[in-house]
Design a protein around this motif. Structure first.
Motif: not given
Length: 155
Positions: A53-54, A87-91, A127-130, A135-139
């Motif tokens: 999340l940015e 920031g980067k958040l986990n499930p 939000k950007k998916e990982h 893989s690094e996903g799209d926004w």
């Protein structure tokens, strides 16, 4: 309506729902209802390992403050807290918290729903998916359902 100063925070650190309720209600005998909404990071059926999340610093806080202030003018609230993480958040991690306090439940429920509907659609967050596969996903694109939710509010 009560003169309420909403507590708005954007932070990387996690929050504790019970602590936030205690902070909002401490020493208050006029509060009869507290409603909380906590948004969590999902794994999207095992597809995601994280969500990044940015936000637009300064502008995101200002927009959430504007939304919260509007809620305080529309409902008789004794308190309102809105916290959004970045920031980067986990499930399973917390993403967002909205806490509303009022003398009666209906106002607290409606105000919390209003804040979340507009926060989700209007606050400048991306939000950007990982992927779980590395893989690094799209926004993530905005959802039509979010726009529909805010169209139902008469302002």
């Amino acid at each position: 309506m009560a003169d309420v100063e909403p507590d708005i925070r954007i932070q990387a650190a996690d929050f504790d729902v019970a602590e936030e309720i205690a902070r909002l209600t401490k020493g208050r005998k006029d509060i009869g209802a507290v409603v909380t909404f906590t948004g969590l990071c999902r794994d999207e059926a095992g597809r995601l390992s994280a969500l990044e999340l940015e936000h637009y610093p300064g502008m995101a806080e200002a927009e959430i403050r504007r939304i919260a202030a509007e809620a305080c003018t529309c409902w008789p609230l004794q308190g309102l807290t809105a916290i959004h993480r970045h920031g980067k958040l986990n499930p399973g991690d917390n993403i967002v918290l909205v806490v509303t306090a009022s003398s009666h439940r209906q106002a607290a429920f409606e105000a919390a729903t209003f804040v979340m509907d507009f926060l989700k659609s209007r606050a400048p967050f991306w939000k950007k998916e990982h992927g779980a596969d590395g893989s690094e996903g799209d926004w993530v694109e905005a959802k039509e359902a979010d726009e529909l939710a805010i169209s139902g509010w008469k302002r």
